[in-house]
Design a protein around this motif. Sequence first.
Motif, PDB file in Angstrom:
ATOM      1  N   ASN A  41       0.837  -1.214   0.000  1.00  0.00           N
ATOM      2  CA  ASN A  41       0.000   0.000   0.000  1.00  0.00           C
ATOM      3  C   ASN A  41       0.867   1.257   0.000  1.00  0.00           C
ATOM      4  O   ASN A  41       0.803   2.045   0.947  1.00  0.00           O
ATOM      5  CB  ASN A  41      -0.907   0.007   1.236  1.00  0.00           C
ATOM      6  N   GLN A  43       0.583   4.002  -1.245  1.00  0.00           N
ATOM      7  CA  GLN A  43      -0.174   5.255  -1.152  1.00  0.00           C
ATOM      8  C   GLN A  43      -0.511   5.613   0.293  1.00  0.00           C
ATOM      9  O   GLN A  43      -0.875   6.744   0.585  1.00  0.00           O
ATOM     10  CB  GLN A  43      -1.447   5.183  -2.010  1.00  0.00           C
ATOM     11  N   HIS A  44      -0.377   4.663   1.209  1.00  0.00           N
ATOM     12  CA  HIS A  44      -0.659   4.889   2.634  1.00  0.00           C
ATOM     13  C   HIS A  44       0.654   4.846   3.419  1.00  0.00           C
ATOM     14  O   HIS A  44       0.876   3.958   4.225  1.00  0.00           O
ATOM     15  CB  HIS A  44      -1.624   3.830   3.181  1.00  0.00           C
ATOM     16  N   ASN A  45       1.513   5.817   3.169  1.00  0.00           N
ATOM     17  CA  ASN A  45       2.872   5.729   3.720  1.00  0.00           C
ATOM     18  C   ASN A  45       3.174   6.730   4.829  1.00  0.00           C
ATOM     19  O   ASN A  45       4.277   7.251   4.930  1.00  0.00           O
ATOM     20  CB  ASN A  45       3.905   5.851   2.598  1.00  0.00           C
ATOM     21  N   THR A  46       2.185   6.974   5.674  1.00  0.00           N
ATOM     22  CA  THR A  46       2.448   7.780   6.870  1.00  0.00           C
ATOM     23  C   THR A  46       2.055   6.942   8.083  1.00  0.00           C
ATOM     24  O   THR A  46       1.248   6.012   7.967  1.00  0.00           O
ATOM     25  CB  THR A  46       1.636   9.093   6.881  1.00  0.00           C
ATOM     26  N   GLU A  49      -1.681   6.921   8.617  1.00  0.00           N
ATOM     27  CA  GLU A  49      -2.418   6.052   7.703  1.00  0.00           C
ATOM     28  C   GLU A  49      -2.261   4.581   8.081  1.00  0.00           C
ATOM     29  O   GLU A  49      -3.204   3.794   7.962  1.00  0.00           O
ATOM     30  CB  GLU A  49      -1.972   6.296   6.262  1.00  0.00           C
ATOM     31  N   LYS A  52      -4.606   4.072  10.961  1.00  0.00           N
ATOM     32  CA  LYS A  52      -6.002   4.124  10.529  1.00  0.00           C
ATOM     33  C   LYS A  52      -6.404   2.885   9.724  1.00  0.00           C
ATOM     34  O   LYS A  52      -7.406   2.242  10.029  1.00  0.00           O
ATOM     35  CB  LYS A  52      -6.233   5.383   9.684  1.00  0.00           C
ATOM     36  N   VAL A  53      -5.633   2.544   8.718  1.00  0.00           N
ATOM     37  CA  VAL A  53      -5.997   1.445   7.820  1.00  0.00           C
ATOM     38  C   VAL A  53      -5.851   0.087   8.493  1.00  0.00           C
ATOM     39  O   VAL A  53      -6.717  -0.776   8.364  1.00  0.00           O
ATOM     40  CB  VAL A  53      -5.178   1.504   6.511  1.00  0.00           C
ATOM     41  N   HIS A  85       3.977  16.692   7.830  1.00  0.00           N
ATOM     42  CA  HIS A  85       3.692  15.511   6.999  1.00  0.00           C
ATOM     43  C   HIS A  85       4.985  14.727   6.773  1.00  0.00           C
ATOM     44  O   HIS A  85       5.885  15.183   6.079  1.00  0.00           O
ATOM     45  CB  HIS A  85       3.081  15.937   5.663  1.00  0.00           C
ATOM     46  N   GLU A  87       6.496  11.158   5.453  1.00  0.00           N
ATOM     47  CA  GLU A  87       6.234   9.929   4.705  1.00  0.00           C
ATOM     48  C   GLU A  87       7.286   8.883   5.049  1.00  0.00           C
ATOM     49  O   GLU A  87       8.422   9.212   5.389  1.00  0.00           O
ATOM     50  CB  GLU A  87       6.236  10.208   3.210  1.00  0.00           C
TER      51      GLU A  87
END
Length: 149
Positions: A41, A43-46, A49, A52-53, A85, A87
């Motif tokens: 994933n 796109q979910h690199n924090t 995230e 959350k995911v 932010h 990453e």
Amino acid sequence: MYFWDKHKTITSYYELLSGEVCERYELTQMEYDILMFLNNNPQHNTAAEIVKVRKSTKSHVSTSLKKLENKELVERKQSEDNKKHIEIFLLDKAEEIVEAGINAQKQFAQNVLKGLTEEEKDMCINVFDKICDNAEEYLREYKENTNET
């Protein structure tokens, strides 16, 4: 509860296979899960995230990310636009571990789906997605109702 008991069986088998990778590379299950999550994933690199995911706790994710950084498997990069932010990126050193993880995931999928037709596999995915969507909806409602009081 039938579903929960069966879910535990599937999870236990996955953890058995992934545990072999963890042992080989001296990782905790959470560290392994984060590496695989980032690979699968991007796109979910924090950290937020991941929390959350994956429905993980902030403290577990934070601790595991720090250990992965110390092992030089991931790197955190601050956004130039937004200093808050940050990453997370997999480093080359993680490549071998991720490859072993992908092989474990493929073996898991092949073994648990053995004997199912493509139609049955699609049906399982659709039903499971509906179950998860229902659970998400009720979790959301619960949070909304408990935040109102």
